[in-house]
Scaffold this motif. Structure first.
Motif, short mmCIF file in Angstrom:
data_model
loop_
_atom_site.label_atom_id
_atom_site.label_comp_id
_atom_site.label_asym_id
_atom_site.label_seq_id
_atom_site.Cartn_x
_atom_site.Cartn_y
_atom_site.Cartn_z
N ALA A 135 0.82 -1.30 -0.03
CA ALA A 135 -0.08 0.08 0.08
C ALA A 135 0.74 1.24 -0.07
O ALA A 135 0.37 2.42 -0.13
CB ALA A 135 -0.94 0.04 1.34
N GLU A 136 2.14 1.25 0.45
CA GLU A 136 3.06 2.48 0.28
C GLU A 136 2.84 2.95 -0.92
O GLU A 136 3.15 2.54 -1.98
CB GLU A 136 4.43 1.95 0.67
N GLY A 137 2.77 4.32 -0.93
CA GLY A 137 2.73 5.35 -2.08
C GLY A 137 1.38 5.30 -2.89
O GLY A 137 1.18 5.99 -3.86
N THR A 138 0.55 4.53 -2.48
CA THR A 138 -0.91 4.25 -2.84
C THR A 138 -2.03 5.06 -2.03
O THR A 138 -1.59 5.43 -0.99
CB THR A 138 -1.52 2.96 -3.18
N ALA A 139 -3.15 5.23 -2.71
CA ALA A 139 -4.34 6.04 -1.99
C ALA A 139 -4.54 5.21 -0.43
O ALA A 139 -5.42 5.72 0.21
CB ALA A 139 -5.48 5.96 -2.57
N LEU A 140 -4.26 4.02 -0.46
CA LEU A 140 -4.46 3.09 0.81
C LEU A 140 -3.54 3.15 1.86
O LEU A 140 -3.77 2.57 3.03
CB LEU A 140 -4.56 1.64 0.34
N GLU A 141 -2.35 3.89 1.82
CA GLU A 141 -1.35 4.12 2.82
C GLU A 141 -1.90 4.40 3.97
O GLU A 141 -1.45 4.01 4.91
CB GLU A 141 -0.21 4.83 2.12
#
Ligand SMILES: [Zn+2]
Length: 366
Positions: free
Chosen positions: A173-179
């Motif tokens: 999830a790093e760097g995504t909208a889920l982080e």
């Protein structure tokens, strides 16, 4: 969290195709309208900065108002027969707003129009459920239904699923909208987010499902005033309504068109090619002023600027993909310098490139 099933708990509008195409609700035509001015009317020029009240009401023009809940804005139109509200927003501001409307106007909310199903704009409707009919685009029906736990990830999410286990672990999830807020989203605590848990981040909440679903256009007439609902296709979501107040010549565009600001971060779950087409359609509507769900109002020129920004972004990212460049190279080289005056340009430009890349490689033929 309470989940609502629109299919089970609310009646839906069906009918012949012509009726469905142009749904017209003619309610009592009222008269003897007295224009009521709020004592704290501030005009259209107010910002979203620190030090402003958490909740506020501002007159836009005539009987049309914006209300705020910190950085979120909804709208309402006062008619002699009741109030038409756009986006109850959340369960903190909605009871406050109801009190204000009772005190200032002594009129019930007769309609609640939803811009889209996201829980940060569509929650709070319970404050108006005793008097209001709720209306939204037909795609809200599926968007308000929690997917099964074993629903496959969306194509873009599969790009993040490096170990291909059908879940997004924190490292993926790093760097995504889920982080952000990852552990709160992982409600079953298994260390990975499934499709249902990802859905819940934006859609789970206290949204009252629409009583009436429309498909292309709808019109509400109440107390001698008219509000139009336009579906201009997929953009920030696939259930987005542009609300047009024809007499006031103002549109409400919530999250998908924020004047003088690029779309937020990685474009969320947006549909980027359709988004450009959607902005083309907004340019065809007859209005002067945009009242967004965030930031300050703008003008029609802001629609054109936003459409051109996205067109340039899509063209540059598509060319880069065709040249075999990877996402990181594109983030470094697609600078969109002509738009460095936009709000949050430094934040959104690299993330917009990132999001556009992911959508173009995963969802759309180029
Ligand atoms: Zn949204």
């Amino acid at each position: 969290m309470t989940q609502h099933s629109p299919m089970q708990t609310k009646r839906s509008h069906t009918g012949d195709p012509m009726l469905k195409k142009i749904l017209t609700l003619i309610i009592t035509i009222g008269w003897s309208c007295s224009v009521i001015q709020l004592t704290n009317a501030q005009g259209m020029g107010f910002g979203t900065g620190e030090g402003l009240p958490e909740f506020d009401i501002t007159n836009l023009t005539g009987d049309l108002y914006r209300f705020r809940s910190l950085r979120h804005f909804g709208m309402f139109l006062v008619t002699p027969e009741g109030i038409i509200l756009v986006d109850p927003t959340n369960s903190r501001v909605a009871p406050w707003l109801r009190e204000q409307l009772d005190e200032r106007f002594g009129l019930p909310v007769r309609y609640v129009i939803y811009s889209h199903a996201h829980n940060d704009h569509a929650s709070g409707g319970e404050a108006f459920a005793d008097t209001a009919t709720f209306i939204g685009h037909e795609n809200m029906r599926k968007n308000l239904m929690r997917p099964e736990e074993n629903t496959p990830l969306l194509p873009r999410e599969r790009l993040w699923d490096a170990n291909q286990d059908g879940l997004i672990q924190q490292i993926e999830a790093e760097g995504t909208a889920l982080e952000n807020n990852f552990s709160q989203a992982d409600t079953d605590g298994n260390g990975g987010l499934n499709r249902a848990e990802i859905w819940a981040r934006q859609f789970s909440g206290s949204q009252i499902p629409p009583d009436i679903y429309y498909s292309d256009h709808a019109k509400i007439t109440l107390g001698g005033k008219t509000v139009e609902l336009h579906y201009t296709g997929r953009n920030h979501t696939d259930d987005m309504t542009v609300v047009l107040f024809p007499e006031e010549r103002i549109i409400y565009t919530v999250d998908f068109l924020t004047p003088k600001r690029p779309p937020r971060t990685q474009l969320h779950g947006g549909f980027i090619r359709d988004w450009v087409e959607s902005l083309h359609q907004v340019e065809q509507l007859d209005f002067d002023v945009i009242s967004p769900g965030h930031e300050l109002p703008g003008t029609k020129a802001d629609v054109t600027e936003q459409r051109e920004y996205l067109e340039q972004l899509v063209a540059a990212v598509s060319t880069g993909i065709d040249e075999g460049k990877n996402k990181e190279e594109l983030v470094e080289t697609i600078l969109m310098e002509n738009y460095d005056h936009l709000i949050e340009y430094d934040l959104s430009r690299p993330l917009n490139v990132d999001g556009a890349y992911e959508m173009l490689v995963s969802q759309y033929p180029r």
